[in-house]
Design a protein around this motif. Structure first.
Motif, mmCIF file in Angstrom:
data_model
loop_
_atom_site.group_PDB
_atom_site.id
_atom_site.type_symbol
_atom_site.label_atom_id
_atom_site.label_comp_id
_atom_site.label_asym_id
_atom_site.label_seq_id
_atom_site.Cartn_x
_atom_site.Cartn_y
_atom_site.Cartn_z
ATOM 1 N N GLU A 187 3.467 -11.901 4.536
ATOM 2 C CA GLU A 187 3.847 -11.414 5.871
ATOM 3 C C GLU A 187 4.508 -10.043 5.827
ATOM 4 O OE1 GLU A 187 3.233 -12.829 8.706
ATOM 5 O OE2 GLU A 187 2.820 -14.956 8.315
ATOM 6 N N ASP A 188 5.101 -9.683 4.682
ATOM 7 C CA ASP A 188 5.784 -8.397 4.545
ATOM 8 C C ASP A 188 4.863 -7.289 4.041
ATOM 9 O OD1 ASP A 188 8.249 -9.569 5.302
ATOM 10 O OD2 ASP A 188 8.572 -10.277 3.249
ATOM 11 N N GLY A 189 3.581 -7.610 3.829
ATOM 12 C CA GLY A 189 2.644 -6.598 3.365
ATOM 13 C C GLY A 189 2.573 -6.430 1.864
ATOM 14 N N TYR A 190 3.240 -7.307 1.100
ATOM 15 C CA TYR A 190 3.152 -7.264 -0.364
ATOM 16 C C TYR A 190 1.889 -7.994 -0.815
ATOM 17 C CZ TYR A 190 8.039 -5.719 -0.771
ATOM 18 O OH TYR A 190 9.220 -5.014 -0.684
ATOM 19 N N LEU A 191 1.202 -7.432 -1.809
ATOM 20 C CA LEU A 191 -0.002 -8.058 -2.340
ATOM 21 C C LEU A 191 0.324 -8.820 -3.624
ATOM 22 C CD1 LEU A 191 -1.230 -5.116 -0.998
ATOM 23 C CD2 LEU A 191 -3.273 -6.416 -1.554
ATOM 24 N N TRP A 192 -0.358 -9.954 -3.791
ATOM 25 C CA TRP A 192 -0.134 -10.814 -4.952
ATOM 26 C C TRP A 192 -1.452 -10.984 -5.691
ATOM 27 C CZ3 TRP A 192 4.873 -12.442 -5.915
ATOM 28 C CH2 TRP A 192 5.786 -12.159 -4.883
ATOM 29 N N TYR A 193 -1.497 -10.444 -6.891
ATOM 30 C CA TYR A 193 -2.735 -10.388 -7.664
ATOM 31 C C TYR A 193 -3.193 -11.776 -8.090
ATOM 32 C CZ TYR A 193 -6.046 -8.602 -11.152
ATOM 33 O OH TYR A 193 -7.177 -8.310 -11.872
ATOM 34 N N GLN A 194 -4.487 -12.021 -7.941
ATOM 35 C CA GLN A 194 -5.062 -13.314 -8.317
ATOM 36 C C GLN A 194 -6.121 -13.169 -9.417
ATOM 37 O OE1 GLN A 194 -3.806 -16.094 -6.991
ATOM 38 N NE2 GLN A 194 -2.455 -14.919 -5.650
ATOM 39 N N GLY A 195 -6.312 -11.948 -9.927
ATOM 40 C CA GLY A 195 -7.277 -11.737 -10.992
ATOM 41 C C GLY A 195 -8.545 -11.065 -10.489
ATOM 42 N N ARG A 196 -9.410 -10.693 -11.428
ATOM 43 C CA ARG A 196 -10.710 -10.167 -11.054
ATOM 44 C C ARG A 196 -11.514 -11.261 -10.377
ATOM 45 N NH1 ARG A 196 -12.189 -5.288 -10.351
ATOM 46 N NH2 ARG A 196 -14.322 -5.744 -10.987
ATOM 47 N N ALA A 197 -12.400 -10.863 -9.489
ATOM 48 C CA ALA A 197 -13.210 -11.853 -8.784
ATOM 49 C C ALA A 197 -13.947 -12.753 -9.761
ATOM 50 C CB ALA A 197 -14.199 -11.142 -7.858
ATOM 51 N N ASP A 198 -14.372 -12.178 -10.910
ATOM 52 C CA ASP A 198 -15.095 -13.000 -11.875
ATOM 53 C C ASP A 198 -14.177 -13.655 -12.901
ATOM 54 O OD1 ASP A 198 -14.412 -10.699 -13.188
ATOM 55 O OD2 ASP A 198 -16.444 -10.151 -13.792
ATOM 56 N N ASP A 199 -12.846 -13.479 -12.762
ATOM 57 C CA ASP A 199 -11.899 -14.169 -13.644
ATOM 58 C C ASP A 199 -11.451 -15.507 -13.051
ATOM 59 O OD1 ASP A 199 -11.832 -12.407 -15.738
ATOM 60 O OD2 ASP A 199 -10.137 -11.251 -14.965
ATOM 61 N N MET A 200 -11.547 -15.639 -11.737
ATOM 62 C CA MET A 200 -11.156 -16.884 -11.089
ATOM 63 C C MET A 200 -12.160 -17.983 -11.438
ATOM 64 S SD MET A 200 -8.401 -16.185 -9.266
ATOM 65 C CE MET A 200 -8.300 -17.451 -8.012
ATOM 66 N N PHE A 201 -11.663 -19.204 -11.549
ATOM 67 C CA PHE A 201 -12.577 -20.321 -11.800
ATOM 68 C C PHE A 201 -11.984 -21.601 -11.224
ATOM 69 C CE2 PHE A 201 -9.746 -20.068 -15.467
ATOM 70 C CZ PHE A 201 -9.433 -21.384 -15.771
ATOM 71 N N LYS A 202 -12.838 -22.611 -11.113
ATOM 72 C CA LYS A 202 -12.393 -23.907 -10.609
ATOM 73 C C LYS A 202 -12.373 -24.921 -11.736
ATOM 74 C CE LYS A 202 -13.279 -23.957 -5.652
ATOM 75 N NZ LYS A 202 -13.928 -24.689 -4.544
ATOM 76 N N ALA A 203 -11.319 -25.711 -11.774
ATOM 77 C CA ALA A 203 -11.184 -26.795 -12.750
ATOM 78 C C ALA A 203 -10.773 -28.046 -11.987
ATOM 79 C CB ALA A 203 -10.148 -26.458 -13.815
ATOM 80 N N ALA A 204 -11.585 -29.082 -12.085
ATOM 81 C CA ALA A 204 -11.333 -30.342 -11.382
ATOM 82 C C ALA A 204 -11.110 -30.116 -9.886
ATOM 83 C CB ALA A 204 -10.124 -31.059 -11.989
ATOM 84 N N PRO A 260 0.838 -1.202 0.000
ATOM 85 C CA PRO A 260 0.000 0.000 0.000
ATOM 86 C C PRO A 260 0.877 1.258 0.000
ATOM 87 C CG PRO A 260 -0.816 -1.592 1.599
ATOM 88 C CD PRO A 260 0.502 -2.118 1.113
ATOM 89 N N TYR A 261 0.565 2.205 -0.876
ATOM 90 C CA TYR A 261 1.328 3.448 -0.899
ATOM 91 C C TYR A 261 1.007 4.272 0.334
ATOM 92 C CZ TYR A 261 3.004 2.760 -5.686
ATOM 93 O OH TYR A 261 3.644 2.284 -6.808
ATOM 94 N N PRO A 262 1.950 5.125 0.773
ATOM 95 C CA PRO A 262 1.705 5.959 1.952
ATOM 96 C C PRO A 262 0.390 6.729 1.834
ATOM 97 C CG PRO A 262 4.008 6.103 1.321
ATOM 98 C CD PRO A 262 3.327 5.291 0.250
ATOM 99 N N GLY A 263 -0.345 6.737 2.945
ATOM 100 C CA GLY A 263 -1.616 7.440 2.981
ATOM 101 C C GLY A 263 -2.833 6.568 2.753
ATOM 102 N N HIS A 264 -2.600 5.309 2.345
ATOM 103 C CA HIS A 264 -3.719 4.415 2.030
ATOM 104 C C HIS A 264 -3.677 3.178 2.923
ATOM 105 C CE1 HIS A 264 -4.011 7.053 -1.338
ATOM 106 N NE2 HIS A 264 -2.953 6.572 -1.943
ATOM 107 N N LEU A 265 -4.788 2.900 3.589
ATOM 108 C CA LEU A 265 -4.899 1.700 4.407
ATOM 109 C C LEU A 265 -5.609 0.641 3.569
ATOM 110 C CD1 LEU A 265 -6.006 1.569 8.156
ATOM 111 C CD2 LEU A 265 -5.978 -0.377 6.599
ATOM 112 N N VAL A 266 -4.834 -0.308 3.074
ATOM 113 C CA VAL A 266 -5.324 -1.333 2.154
ATOM 114 C C VAL A 266 -5.208 -2.697 2.824
ATOM 115 C CG1 VAL A 266 -4.988 -2.417 -0.111
ATOM 116 C CG2 VAL A 266 -4.645 0.044 0.158
ATOM 117 N N ALA A 267 -6.221 -3.532 2.605
ATOM 118 C CA ALA A 267 -6.202 -4.877 3.172
ATOM 119 C C ALA A 267 -6.878 -5.847 2.206
ATOM 120 C CB ALA A 267 -6.921 -4.896 4.515
ATOM 121 N N VAL A 268 -6.688 -7.128 2.471
ATOM 122 C CA VAL A 268 -7.409 -8.191 1.773
ATOM 123 C C VAL A 268 -8.506 -8.654 2.712
ATOM 124 C CG1 VAL A 268 -7.231 -10.526 0.842
ATOM 125 C CG2 VAL A 268 -5.397 -8.877 0.429
#
Length: 559
Positions: A435-452, A366-374
């Protein structure tokens, strides 16, 4: 640069983040901070501009101010007032910058729209916003003329460099207008810009953005551009000034700091990109991952051919991926700073190679000034490593209001309310936080899908495919399957000149499948690969996986 070298890099993040405080004046106007305060310096350059026909020129801040004053007088004379929406349907050209400054000087709301919009897209936005004036050049003139009669609120059209029946001529109006103008006074919370989201689900929504939002953008802009500005800095980005990426991440913040920006009117190509970077001595840029992939494939060793002065690259819109990341470091000598944000609250997460180490593939911190969470569906914070939705709190870590936020969706309070869970504003994008506060993109909520039974995020597979020398770009979507629910399918754009025959294609499919199987989990390799001439893209350079998903669903229903 090795991973161990990155870990030994300077890391000022905690000090910068914890020590930052917002300073937002009550009275504030984008036109004053992006132009008027620099206009007294006659030699200060605001815009270098050229087009694909070879026409080029230079605009100083003093001239930008004079032209903006003239246009402000034109707009007021034609009845435009504080709060009115004024559509700016222009490419990267001088008049675009002039129009924005003029709108803010009269307290109107600038409504940038892409020249790529067809009649239906223009009609919806003009009707929904009830824009009173539209400024257009030849790129979108025909489309606007086709639907003008269906937009009763649209009182005036101003045509730039083109003859349009029933429209005012820009040059004539500007020539007769006075060069002095007294700007209206606005508060930081007054509306300044109306940008319609791309409408991946439902009709496009107009995000109403206040003047203060540019202040909210600055921590991310400065950090992602490795502490912009510095002496000699010149900015360029192919990002359309009609979109948040071009307007709020390039044009306005560059003008805010009184530096020159390059405006190019023409189609993007790797050759053009490197030619502009070299010609103007560009030091800072914002390049979509798609653009970087094109440049990487066209010029694996660009510094052997071009004299470059690049010191910072910001990238956003999709995950960069380590193939492009490593090419930027080794071939360009610049560590790319990935950034994440939205039209509604822009520039909230990212990197800054100058002040804290990047983790390749991560969105950053998160850039300074922004409180971002998952967060989860109930608004609770996810544990480190867990996937959830990226959200930003209305207030920063000190409890002070964050100026990054949009005011709401235009005349759509239900959609505005749905954007929030308590004080958390949801992005619709999935990520995990380590743990270090870095975010890892997983796609748009509607881009994720399940296979098998496995949860599949497309970006990791796409990044792996692009590392293959024959692949220019790729998009991964689910293909409906009765047994497994869905199969992993990849749409692949091949590098120009790749041999194509039924035998070549079959061999390459097997090769790409083995390529992915050898690098990712076995369940992630694409069971089916389809070669395609080009991927469906938004005008902001994002792959429209939704279109490809729908194509697969329609095919399955037809079988």
């Amino acid at each position: 640069m090795a991973h161990t070298d990155r870990r030994s890099q300077r890391d000022d993040y905690d000090e910068l983040y914890n020590g930052f405080r917002w300073q937002v004046p009550d009275e504030f106007n984008i036109a004053e901070v992006c132009c008027a305060r620099w206009a007294g310096d006659d030699g200060r350059i605001a815009v270098y501009y050229e087009d694909d026909q070879g026409y080029s020129g230079t605009l100083t801040y003093a001239e930008l101010q004079r032209q903006a004053n003239r246009l402000s007088n034109v707009l007021q004379a034609r009845g435009a007032r504080r709060g009115d929406r004024i559509a700016i349907i222009l490419p990267q050209r001088v008049e675009t910058a002039v129009a924005h400054i003029a709108c803010h000087q009269i307290g109107a709301v600038a409504m940038p729209m892409s020249i790529l919009f067809g009649p239906d897209a223009l009609e919806y936005r003009l009707q929904n916003s009830e824009a009173v004036v539209a400024i257009v050049d030849q790129a979108a003139a025909a489309a606007l003329q086709e639907i003008r009669a269906q937009c009763p609120a649209l009182r005036e059209v101003i045509a730039v460099d083109c003859a349009l029946p029933g429209a005012l001529d820009w040059a004539e109006e500007m020539q007769s207008a006075l060069e002095h103008f007294m700007p209206v006074r606005t508060r930081h919370s007054d509306p300044a810009v109306l940008i319609y989201t791309s409408g991946t689900t439902g009709a496009p929504k107009g995000a109403l953005i206040p003047h203060a939002a540019i202040i909210g953008n600055l921590t991310g802009f400065v950090a992602s551009q490795n502490w912009f500005p510095q002496d000699g800095d010149v900015f360029w980005s192919p990002a359309d000034w009609a979109w948040t990426g071009g307007l709020m991440d390039a044009l306005l913040p560059t003008l805010y700091f009184g530096k020159p920006i390059v405006g190019y009117r023409g189609r993007f190509s790797a050759d053009t990109a490197f030619a502009l970077l070299e010609k103007y001595g560009v030091t800072n840029t914002f390049l979509f991952p798609t653009a970087l992939k094109m440049m990487m494939k066209a010029f694996p060793a660009p510094r052997d051919r071009f004299k470059l002065k690049l010191r910072a690259i910001m990238s956003a819109g999709e995950a960069v991926g380590d193939a492009v990341f490593n090419w930027c470091e080794t071939a360009l000598g610049v560590t790319p700073n990935e950034m994440f944000g939205q039209t509604e609250m822009n520039y909230i997460v990212g990197n800054s190679a100058r002040r804290w180490p990047a983790k390749p593939g991560s969105m950053g911190r998160p850039y300074p000034g922004h409180l971002v969470a998952v967060i989860d569906d109930e608004g609770n914070r996810a544990k480190p490593g867990e996937i959830g939705e990226v959200a930003i709190r209305r207030t920063d870590i000190h409890g002070h209001p964050d100026p990054i936020f949009f005011l709401g969706y235009w005349r759509n309070p239900e959609a505005t309310q749905a954007k929030y869970t308590g004080d958390w504003c949801r992005t619709g994008d999935l990520a995990s936080m380590d743990e270090d506060g870095y975010l890892w993109y997983q796609g748009r909520a509607d881009d994720m899908f399940k296979a098998a039974g496995y949860r599949i995020g497309p970006s990791e597979i796409e990044n792996c495919l692009v590392k293959h020398p024959s692949v220019a770009n790729a998009a991964v979507v689910p293909k409906p399957d009765a047994e497994r629910g869905a199969l992993v399918k990849a749409y692949v754009v091949l590098v120009a000149g790749t041999a194509r025959s039924p035998e070549d294609d079959a061999r390459l499919v097997r090769e790409l499948q083995e390529h992915v199987r050898g690098k990712l989990a076995p369940y992630e390799y694409p069971k089916e690969i389809e070669f395609i001439e080009e991927l469906p893209m938004t005008t902001t350079g994002k792959v429209q996986r939704r279109i490809l998903r729908l194509r697969e669903q329609e095919r399955a229903q037809a079988d």
